[in-house]
Design a protein around this motif. Sequence first.
Motif, PDB file in Angstrom:
ATOM      1  N   ALA A 115       0.823  -1.217   0.000  1.00 27.78           N
ATOM      2  CA  ALA A 115       0.000   0.000   0.000  1.00 27.78           C
ATOM      3  C   ALA A 115       0.853   1.261   0.000  1.00 27.78           C
ATOM      4  CB  ALA A 115      -0.947  -0.005   1.198  1.00 27.78           C
ATOM      5  N   SER A 116       1.979   1.227   0.681  1.00 28.26           N
ATOM      6  CA  SER A 116       2.832   2.409   0.747  1.00 28.26           C
ATOM      7  C   SER A 116       3.666   2.587  -0.516  1.00 28.26           C
ATOM      8  CB  SER A 116       3.756   2.325   1.964  1.00 28.26           C
ATOM      9  OG  SER A 116       4.636   1.222   1.858  1.00 28.26           O
ATOM     10  N   HIS A 117       3.641   1.607  -1.410  1.00 28.83           N
ATOM     11  CA  HIS A 117       4.419   1.668  -2.652  1.00 28.83           C
ATOM     12  C   HIS A 117       3.545   1.929  -3.873  1.00 28.83           C
ATOM     13  CE1 HIS A 117       8.248   0.169  -0.903  1.00 28.83           C
ATOM     14  NE2 HIS A 117       7.426  -0.405  -0.043  1.00 28.83           N
ATOM     15  N   ILE A 118       2.243   1.697  -3.746  1.00 32.15           N
ATOM     16  CA  ILE A 118       1.315   1.961  -4.850  1.00 32.15           C
ATOM     17  C   ILE A 118       0.839   3.403  -4.755  1.00 32.15           C
ATOM     18  CG2 ILE A 118      -0.928   1.405  -5.858  1.00 32.15           C
ATOM     19  CD1 ILE A 118      -0.527  -1.476  -4.857  1.00 32.15           C
ATOM     20  N   PHE A 119       1.057   4.167  -5.825  1.00 35.11           N
ATOM     21  CA  PHE A 119       0.603   5.561  -5.846  1.00 35.11           C
ATOM     22  C   PHE A 119      -0.888   5.645  -6.126  1.00 35.11           C
ATOM     23  CE2 PHE A 119      -0.112   9.634  -8.052  1.00 35.11           C
ATOM     24  CZ  PHE A 119       0.346  10.503  -7.063  1.00 35.11           C
ATOM     25  N   GLY A 120      -1.348   4.896  -7.150  1.00 39.11           N
ATOM     26  CA  GLY A 120      -2.753   4.963  -7.503  1.00 39.11           C
ATOM     27  C   GLY A 120      -3.080   4.077  -8.679  1.00 39.11           C
ATOM     28  N   TYR A 121      -4.247   4.329  -9.275  1.00 45.73           N
ATOM     29  CA  TYR A 121      -4.800   3.454 -10.297  1.00 45.73           C
ATOM     30  C   TYR A 121      -5.282   4.279 -11.490  1.00 45.73           C
ATOM     31  CZ  TYR A 121      -4.628   0.300  -6.355  1.00 45.73           C
ATOM     32  OH  TYR A 121      -4.179  -0.441  -5.289  1.00 45.73           O
ATOM     33  N   THR A 122      -5.271   3.641 -12.663  1.00 43.84           N
ATOM     34  CA  THR A 122      -5.645   4.341 -13.888  1.00 43.84           C
ATOM     35  C   THR A 122      -6.314   3.379 -14.857  1.00 43.84           C
ATOM     36  OG1 THR A 122      -4.797   5.883 -15.572  1.00 43.84           O
ATOM     37  CG2 THR A 122      -3.439   3.953 -15.078  1.00 43.84           C
TER      38      THR A 122
END
Length: 261
Positions: free
Chosen positions: A129-136
């Motif tokens: 979770a701390s390494h994923i910025f976001g989703y597209t």
Amino acid sequence: MTKWVRFRANGAIGFGTIAQSDIAVHDGEMFGANKPTGQTLQLGDVELLAPCAPAKIIGLWNNFHALAAKLNQSVPPEPLYFLKATTSVAAHGAVVDRPASYDGKVVYEGELGVVIGKECRGVSEADTASHIFGYTCVNDITAADILNRDPSFPQWSRAKSFDGFGPFGPAIVTGLDPATLSIRTILNGAERQNYPVADMIFSPARLVSLISRDMTLEPGDLICCGTSVGVGVMKEPVNSVTIAIEGIGELHNEFRQTVKA
């Protein structure tokens, strides 16, 4: 949830957050320290770019139970993935032309994209979770006839790496639970795909963890989570394709059959 976009205005590239039709311009680095400048731009006054410039694009094959069952494929014990050229990247609204060197079937593949925000090497699933910025939103366009044209070597990267074959965007959304999402693909006004992220064999967090054991993932890297049932050929002279994910937005592109000279 926050929607991050990258844009070109007055010849300069910038980034910021978007709400309705307003972009709050930020200074610094999207994946590092940044802050609002106080400047606001209208969406109609800028050129939207792909929301980041990945150093790596990783695509998944056979990552949905429904598609595996339809194709009579076994559930893989580990992620099956390929690398897609970064020169395939296209922005929301871009027109993608059929490559002059290829006259076979070209298919759309609506997918969820995971954007890395922090260097990631050998992380546990619990720590992703701390390494994923976001989703597209992603359209993993594929020259289908190339894939197995040579029986001695499946050509995944070549089939998926033509210029323009990697549209994603229009934004990267943070603060989102991907497990609740569904991906829809609309081709020329008709819905062709509508499937849940929850049907993934390897969830986004699991993918990041397992792939990070193989290679270092860097800020801006894009993981395309694979597609499910409903993939099809774009047959019209001009094909309008929309990848829609509620909470993220809609990625619109055109694919034209006209071969460039």
